[in-house]
Design a protein around this motif. Structure first.
Motif, PDB file in Angstrom:
ATOM      1  N   ASP A 187      14.755  96.382  53.018  1.00  0.00           N
ATOM      2  CA  ASP A 187      14.963  96.904  51.651  1.00  0.00           C
ATOM      3  C   ASP A 187      15.818  98.006  52.092  1.00  0.00           C
ATOM      4  OD1 ASP A 187      15.022  94.435  50.015  1.00  0.00           O
ATOM      5  OD2 ASP A 187      12.993  94.802  50.040  1.00  0.00           O
ATOM      6  N   ASP A 195      19.931  87.562  47.124  1.00  0.00           N
ATOM      7  CA  ASP A 195      19.405  88.370  46.397  1.00  0.00           C
ATOM      8  C   ASP A 195      19.162  87.506  45.350  1.00  0.00           C
ATOM      9  OD1 ASP A 195      20.328  90.483  47.981  1.00  0.00           O
ATOM     10  OD2 ASP A 195      21.991  89.690  48.134  1.00  0.00           O
ATOM     11  N   ARG A 205      13.949  87.849  43.440  1.00  0.00           N
ATOM     12  CA  ARG A 205      12.056  88.776  43.884  1.00  0.00           C
ATOM     13  C   ARG A 205      12.479  89.779  43.168  1.00  0.00           C
ATOM     14  NH1 ARG A 205       9.340  87.034  48.919  1.00  0.00           N
ATOM     15  NH2 ARG A 205       8.326  89.332  48.306  1.00  0.00           N
ATOM     16  N   SER A 238      11.900  92.926  45.562  1.00  0.00           N
ATOM     17  CA  SER A 238      12.598  92.838  45.947  1.00  0.00           C
ATOM     18  C   SER A 238      13.504  94.029  45.841  1.00  0.00           C
ATOM     19  CB  SER A 238      14.080  91.892  46.794  1.00  0.00           C
ATOM     20  OG  SER A 238      14.345  91.644  45.402  1.00  0.00           O
ATOM     21  N   TYR A 239      14.670  95.317  46.735  1.00  0.00           N
ATOM     22  CA  TYR A 239      15.124  96.097  46.441  1.00  0.00           C
ATOM     23  C   TYR A 239      16.231  95.979  45.490  1.00  0.00           C
ATOM     24  CZ  TYR A 239      18.492 100.156  46.362  1.00  0.00           C
ATOM     25  OH  TYR A 239      19.629 101.023  46.685  1.00  0.00           O
ATOM     26  N   SER A 283      11.121  92.451  55.525  1.00  0.00           N
ATOM     27  CA  SER A 283      11.351  92.435  54.433  1.00  0.00           C
ATOM     28  C   SER A 283      11.923  93.921  53.415  1.00  0.00           C
ATOM     29  CB  SER A 283      11.018  91.641  53.588  1.00  0.00           C
ATOM     30  OG  SER A 283      11.090  90.078  53.664  1.00  0.00           O
ATOM     31  N   GLU A 284      10.282  94.328  53.394  1.00  0.00           N
ATOM     32  CA  GLU A 284      10.799  96.110  53.556  1.00  0.00           C
ATOM     33  C   GLU A 284      11.183  96.959  53.977  1.00  0.00           C
ATOM     34  OE1 GLU A 284       9.339  97.696  51.087  1.00  0.00           O
ATOM     35  OE2 GLU A 284       7.968  95.799  50.172  1.00  0.00           O
ATOM     36  N   ARG A 298      13.991  86.390  51.292  1.00  0.00           N
ATOM     37  CA  ARG A 298      14.175  86.939  50.958  1.00  0.00           C
ATOM     38  C   ARG A 298      15.967  86.273  51.718  1.00  0.00           C
ATOM     39  NH1 ARG A 298      11.835  92.351  49.542  1.00  0.00           N
ATOM     40  NH2 ARG A 298       9.115  91.734  49.146  1.00  0.00           N
TER      41      ARG A 298
END
Length: 305
Positions: A77, A139, A269, A272-273, A73-74, A136
Protein backbone atom coordinates in the motif's frame (compact mmCIF):
# COMPACT_ATOMS: atom_id res chain seq x y z
CA UNK A 1 14.86 -11.89 7.84
CA UNK A 2 14.36 -10.01 4.56
CA UNK A 3 11.35 -9.12 2.42
CA UNK A 4 12.12 -11.81 -0.14
CA UNK A 5 12.00 -14.49 2.55
CA UNK A 6 8.67 -13.17 3.78
CA UNK A 7 7.19 -13.11 0.28
CA UNK A 8 8.36 -16.67 -0.36
CA UNK A 9 6.87 -17.77 2.95
CA UNK A 10 3.53 -16.09 2.20
CA UNK A 11 3.24 -17.83 -1.15
CA UNK A 12 4.12 -21.25 0.26
CA UNK A 13 1.75 -20.73 3.20
CA UNK A 14 -1.14 -19.79 0.93
CA UNK A 15 -0.65 -22.78 -1.34
CA UNK A 16 0.83 -25.29 1.11
CA UNK A 17 2.86 -26.59 -1.80
CA UNK A 18 6.49 -25.79 -2.56
CA UNK A 19 6.38 -26.50 -6.30
CA UNK A 20 3.23 -24.47 -6.92
CA UNK A 21 4.59 -21.58 -4.90
CA UNK A 22 7.84 -21.71 -6.88
CA UNK A 23 5.91 -21.62 -10.18
CA UNK A 24 3.88 -18.64 -8.99
CA UNK A 25 7.04 -16.86 -7.84
CA UNK A 26 8.84 -17.86 -11.06
CA UNK A 27 11.87 -19.19 -9.23
CA UNK A 28 13.47 -22.61 -8.85
CA UNK A 29 11.93 -24.94 -6.28
CA UNK A 30 15.25 -25.54 -4.39
CA UNK A 31 15.59 -21.79 -3.87
CA UNK A 32 12.16 -21.64 -2.22
CA UNK A 33 12.92 -24.68 -0.04
CA UNK A 34 16.23 -23.21 1.15
CA UNK A 35 14.62 -19.84 1.89
CA UNK A 36 11.90 -21.44 4.01
CA UNK A 37 14.48 -23.54 5.87
CA UNK A 38 16.60 -20.44 6.64
CA UNK A 39 13.52 -18.55 7.84
CA UNK A 40 12.53 -21.39 10.18
CA UNK A 41 16.08 -21.58 11.53
CA UNK A 42 16.07 -17.84 12.17
CA UNK A 43 12.70 -17.95 13.94
CA UNK A 44 13.64 -21.04 15.93
CA UNK A 45 10.37 -22.90 15.19
CA UNK A 46 9.02 -24.94 12.27
CA UNK A 47 6.39 -23.12 10.24
CA UNK A 48 5.10 -26.19 8.45
CA UNK A 49 4.37 -29.80 9.34
CA UNK A 50 5.98 -32.12 6.83
CA UNK A 51 5.05 -35.67 5.92
CA UNK A 52 6.89 -36.93 2.89
CA UNK A 53 6.40 -34.33 0.16
CA UNK A 54 3.26 -32.94 1.78
CA UNK A 55 3.45 -29.75 3.86
CA UNK A 56 0.79 -28.15 6.03
CA UNK A 57 0.93 -24.79 7.77
CA UNK A 58 1.16 -25.44 11.52
CA UNK A 59 0.05 -23.24 14.41
CA UNK A 60 3.33 -21.30 14.41
CA UNK A 61 3.11 -20.74 10.68
CA UNK A 62 -0.54 -19.68 10.85
CA UNK A 63 0.22 -17.09 13.54
CA UNK A 64 3.25 -15.82 11.62
CA UNK A 65 1.29 -15.63 8.34
CA UNK A 66 -1.19 -13.16 9.86
CA UNK A 67 1.67 -10.79 10.73
CA UNK A 68 3.50 -11.31 7.44
CA UNK A 69 0.42 -10.59 5.34
CA UNK A 70 -0.26 -7.46 7.35
CA UNK A 71 3.32 -6.23 7.01
CA UNK A 72 3.65 -6.96 3.29
CA UNK A 73 0.22 -5.48 2.56
CA UNK A 74 1.18 -2.27 4.36
CA UNK A 75 4.40 -2.07 2.34
CA UNK A 76 2.53 -2.70 -0.92
CA UNK A 77 0.00 0.00 0.00
CA UNK A 78 2.85 2.36 0.81
CA UNK A 79 4.47 1.74 -2.56
CA UNK A 80 1.19 2.42 -4.36
CA UNK A 81 0.56 5.56 -2.33
CA UNK A 82 4.01 6.95 -3.11
CA UNK A 83 3.66 6.08 -6.80
CA UNK A 84 0.33 7.93 -6.85
CA UNK A 85 1.81 10.96 -5.10
CA UNK A 86 4.83 11.10 -7.40
CA UNK A 87 2.86 10.37 -10.57
CA UNK A 88 5.28 7.57 -11.40
CA UNK A 89 2.74 5.38 -13.21
CA UNK A 90 -0.94 5.02 -14.01
CA UNK A 91 -1.37 2.15 -11.56
CA UNK A 92 -3.35 -1.07 -11.71
CA UNK A 93 -6.72 -2.43 -10.68
CA UNK A 94 -7.62 -6.05 -9.92
CA UNK A 95 -11.29 -7.05 -9.91
CA UNK A 96 -12.97 -10.37 -9.09
CA UNK A 97 -16.57 -11.25 -9.89
CA UNK A 98 -18.85 -14.29 -9.96
CA UNK A 99 -19.43 -13.64 -13.64
CA UNK A 100 -17.59 -11.15 -15.83
CA UNK A 101 -20.47 -10.66 -18.28
CA UNK A 102 -22.03 -7.63 -16.49
CA UNK A 103 -18.63 -5.94 -16.46
CA UNK A 104 -17.80 -5.99 -20.17
CA UNK A 105 -19.10 -2.50 -20.97
CA UNK A 106 -17.65 -1.06 -17.77
CA UNK A 107 -14.22 -2.57 -18.39
CA UNK A 108 -14.19 -1.40 -22.01
CA UNK A 109 -15.14 2.13 -20.95
CA UNK A 110 -12.55 2.18 -18.18
CA UNK A 111 -9.81 0.95 -20.51
CA UNK A 112 -10.70 3.62 -23.07
CA UNK A 113 -10.72 6.37 -20.43
CA UNK A 114 -7.55 5.19 -18.67
CA UNK A 115 -5.38 3.31 -21.20
CA UNK A 116 -2.32 3.43 -18.93
CA UNK A 117 -3.98 1.50 -16.10
CA UNK A 118 -3.35 -2.24 -15.97
CA UNK A 119 -6.62 -4.10 -15.36
CA UNK A 120 -6.73 -7.69 -14.11
CA UNK A 121 -10.02 -9.63 -13.93
CA UNK A 122 -10.75 -12.90 -12.15
CA UNK A 123 -13.87 -15.06 -12.06
CA UNK A 124 -14.37 -16.35 -8.51
CA UNK A 125 -17.01 -17.78 -6.20
CA UNK A 126 -18.04 -15.68 -3.16
CA UNK A 127 -15.92 -17.88 -0.88
CA UNK A 128 -12.86 -17.34 -3.05
CA UNK A 129 -13.56 -13.60 -3.33
CA UNK A 130 -13.52 -13.26 0.46
CA UNK A 131 -10.11 -14.91 0.54
CA UNK A 132 -8.85 -12.73 -2.31
CA UNK A 133 -9.90 -9.61 -0.43
CA UNK A 134 -8.38 -10.89 2.80
CA UNK A 135 -5.09 -11.59 1.05
CA UNK A 136 -5.33 -8.27 -0.84
CA UNK A 137 -5.01 -10.07 -4.15
CA UNK A 138 -7.77 -7.88 -5.61
CA UNK A 139 -8.88 -4.29 -5.13
CA UNK A 140 -12.58 -4.96 -5.61
CA UNK A 141 -15.08 -7.77 -5.81
CA UNK A 142 -18.31 -7.37 -7.74
CA UNK A 143 -20.73 -9.50 -5.74
CA UNK A 144 -24.23 -10.59 -6.71
CA UNK A 145 -25.06 -11.70 -3.15
CA UNK A 146 -24.03 -10.43 0.28
CA UNK A 147 -20.26 -10.59 0.77
CA UNK A 148 -19.72 -9.79 4.42
CA UNK A 149 -16.58 -10.09 6.49
CA UNK A 150 -14.33 -8.21 8.92
CA UNK A 151 -13.19 -4.92 7.48
CA UNK A 152 -15.18 -5.22 4.24
CA UNK A 153 -17.23 -2.32 2.91
CA UNK A 154 -19.69 -2.37 0.02
CA UNK A 155 -21.21 0.15 -2.36
CA UNK A 156 -24.48 -0.92 -3.99
CA UNK A 157 -24.21 -0.69 -7.76
CA UNK A 158 -27.55 -2.02 -8.91
CA UNK A 159 -30.70 -3.73 -7.68
CA UNK A 160 -32.67 -5.47 -10.40
CA UNK A 161 -35.47 -7.96 -10.77
CA UNK A 162 -34.56 -11.50 -11.75
CA UNK A 163 -36.95 -12.99 -14.29
CA UNK A 164 -37.96 -16.54 -15.13
CA UNK A 165 -37.02 -17.52 -18.68
CA UNK A 166 -38.61 -20.36 -20.64
CA UNK A 167 -38.30 -21.47 -24.24
CA UNK A 168 -40.67 -19.72 -26.66
CA UNK A 169 -42.63 -22.94 -27.16
CA UNK A 170 -42.98 -23.74 -23.46
CA UNK A 171 -46.55 -24.03 -22.05
CA UNK A 172 -45.81 -21.10 -19.71
CA UNK A 173 -44.56 -18.84 -22.52
CA UNK A 174 -47.90 -17.04 -22.86
CA UNK A 175 -48.00 -16.16 -19.17
CA UNK A 176 -46.80 -12.86 -17.71
CA UNK A 177 -46.51 -13.99 -14.11
CA UNK A 178 -46.22 -17.32 -12.26
CA UNK A 179 -45.78 -18.45 -8.66
CA UNK A 180 -42.91 -20.58 -7.43
CA UNK A 181 -45.36 -23.38 -6.64
CA UNK A 182 -46.43 -23.47 -10.29
CA UNK A 183 -42.89 -24.24 -11.44
CA UNK A 184 -41.96 -26.61 -8.63
CA UNK A 185 -41.88 -29.63 -10.96
CA UNK A 186 -40.03 -27.92 -13.81
CA UNK A 187 -36.37 -28.83 -14.51
CA UNK A 188 -34.01 -25.90 -13.93
CA UNK A 189 -30.81 -24.86 -15.62
CA UNK A 190 -28.65 -23.07 -13.10
CA UNK A 191 -25.16 -22.64 -11.70
CA UNK A 192 -23.35 -24.78 -9.16
CA UNK A 193 -23.81 -24.33 -5.43
CA UNK A 194 -22.18 -21.12 -4.22
CA UNK A 195 -23.11 -18.93 -7.18
CA UNK A 196 -25.82 -16.32 -6.73
CA UNK A 197 -28.34 -17.85 -9.19
CA UNK A 198 -28.27 -21.17 -7.32
CA UNK A 199 -28.52 -19.43 -3.93
CA UNK A 200 -31.55 -17.41 -5.12
CA UNK A 201 -33.25 -20.47 -6.63
CA UNK A 202 -32.82 -22.51 -3.46
CA UNK A 203 -34.02 -19.63 -1.30
CA UNK A 204 -37.21 -19.23 -3.37
CA UNK A 205 -37.97 -22.95 -3.22
CA UNK A 206 -37.28 -23.21 0.50
CA UNK A 207 -40.25 -20.90 1.09
CA UNK A 208 -42.61 -23.53 -0.33
CA UNK A 209 -40.83 -26.41 1.39
CA UNK A 210 -39.42 -27.88 -1.82
CA UNK A 211 -36.08 -28.39 -3.49
CA UNK A 212 -35.64 -27.37 -7.14
CA UNK A 213 -35.20 -30.03 -9.80
CA UNK A 214 -31.82 -29.36 -11.39
CA UNK A 215 -31.41 -30.65 -14.94
CA UNK A 216 -28.17 -28.85 -15.72
CA UNK A 217 -25.63 -26.98 -13.58
CA UNK A 218 -22.35 -25.32 -14.38
CA UNK A 219 -19.98 -22.44 -13.63
CA UNK A 220 -20.92 -20.06 -16.44
CA UNK A 221 -24.31 -18.35 -16.08
CA UNK A 222 -23.91 -16.87 -19.55
CA UNK A 223 -24.81 -20.27 -21.05
CA UNK A 224 -28.19 -20.47 -19.31
CA UNK A 225 -30.26 -18.76 -21.99
CA UNK A 226 -28.93 -20.98 -24.78
CA UNK A 227 -29.82 -24.13 -22.85
CA UNK A 228 -33.25 -22.75 -21.98
CA UNK A 229 -33.92 -21.84 -25.61
CA UNK A 230 -32.99 -25.40 -26.58
CA UNK A 231 -35.78 -26.68 -24.33
CA UNK A 232 -33.56 -28.34 -21.74
CA UNK A 233 -35.18 -26.56 -18.80
CA UNK A 234 -36.11 -23.15 -17.42
CA UNK A 235 -33.91 -20.66 -15.58
CA UNK A 236 -33.44 -17.38 -13.76
CA UNK A 237 -31.81 -14.46 -15.59
CA UNK A 238 -31.42 -10.81 -14.50
CA UNK A 239 -33.88 -8.42 -16.13
CA UNK A 240 -31.15 -6.28 -17.68
CA UNK A 241 -30.00 -9.24 -19.79
CA UNK A 242 -33.16 -8.98 -21.90
CA UNK A 243 -31.75 -6.15 -23.98
CA UNK A 244 -28.68 -8.25 -24.77
CA UNK A 245 -30.66 -11.27 -26.00
CA UNK A 246 -33.13 -9.89 -28.56
CA UNK A 247 -32.69 -12.74 -31.05
CA UNK A 248 -32.87 -15.64 -28.59
CA UNK A 249 -36.33 -17.36 -28.68
CA UNK A 250 -37.24 -16.93 -25.02
CA UNK A 251 -40.24 -15.82 -23.00
CA UNK A 252 -39.63 -13.72 -19.88
CA UNK A 253 -41.96 -13.97 -16.88
CA UNK A 254 -42.22 -12.31 -13.49
CA UNK A 255 -42.08 -14.58 -10.46
CA UNK A 256 -44.84 -13.66 -8.05
CA UNK A 257 -42.56 -13.12 -5.06
CA UNK A 258 -41.09 -9.80 -3.88
CA UNK A 259 -37.52 -10.97 -3.31
CA UNK A 260 -36.66 -12.40 -6.71
CA UNK A 261 -33.94 -9.79 -7.16
CA UNK A 262 -30.20 -9.46 -7.56
CA UNK A 263 -28.24 -6.76 -5.76
CA UNK A 264 -24.89 -6.04 -7.37
CA UNK A 265 -22.32 -4.57 -4.96
CA UNK A 266 -18.74 -3.35 -5.22
CA UNK A 267 -16.84 -4.70 -2.20
CA UNK A 268 -13.36 -3.76 -0.95
CA UNK A 269 -11.20 -3.89 2.16
CA UNK A 270 -11.74 -0.62 3.96
CA UNK A 271 -8.32 -0.74 5.62
CA UNK A 272 -6.41 -0.96 2.33
CA UNK A 273 -5.04 2.00 0.42
CA UNK A 274 -7.39 3.19 -2.32
CA UNK A 275 -5.12 4.10 -5.21
CA UNK A 276 -5.99 6.76 -7.75
CA UNK A 277 -6.64 4.07 -10.36
CA UNK A 278 -8.89 2.12 -7.99
CA UNK A 279 -10.82 5.25 -6.99
CA UNK A 280 -11.42 6.07 -10.65
CA UNK A 281 -12.65 2.53 -11.28
CA UNK A 282 -15.01 2.73 -8.32
CA UNK A 283 -16.45 6.05 -9.48
CA UNK A 284 -16.89 4.82 -13.04
CA UNK A 285 -18.55 1.60 -11.83
CA UNK A 286 -21.08 3.51 -9.74
CA UNK A 287 -21.90 5.86 -12.64
CA UNK A 288 -22.06 3.04 -15.18
CA UNK A 289 -24.55 0.91 -13.28
CA UNK A 290 -26.63 3.94 -12.29
CA UNK A 291 -26.99 4.68 -16.00
CA UNK A 292 -27.89 1.05 -16.74
CA UNK A 293 -30.55 1.14 -14.08
CA UNK A 294 -32.08 4.28 -15.59
CA UNK A 295 -32.25 2.59 -19.00
CA UNK A 296 -34.56 -0.09 -17.60
CA UNK A 297 -38.15 0.92 -18.25
CA UNK A 298 -40.12 0.61 -15.00
CA UNK A 299 -43.25 -1.50 -15.12
CA UNK A 300 -42.35 -3.17 -18.43
CA UNK A 301 -43.94 -6.58 -18.75
CA UNK A 302 -41.55 -9.28 -19.91
CA UNK A 303 -43.77 -10.96 -22.48
CA UNK A 304 -42.54 -12.98 -25.44
CA UNK A 305 -39.24 -12.36 -27.17
Amino acid sequence: MDLLSLRYFREVARREHISRAARELRVAQPSVSRTIARLEAELGVPLFDRQGRTIRLNRYGAAFLVRVERALSELDDGRRELADAAGLDDGSVAVAAETLLPLTELLAGFRAAHPGVTVRCLQSTPEVMREQLRAREVDFCVASQPLAGPGLGAVRLLREEVLLVVAAGHPLAARERVTVAEIADEPFITTRTGHWQRALLERLFSKIGRRPIISCEGDEPGATHFLVAAGLGIGLIPALARAELPQVPLAWLHLDTPDCVRTLSLVRREDSYLSTAAARFRDMAVAHFAARGRRTRPGEEPGRR
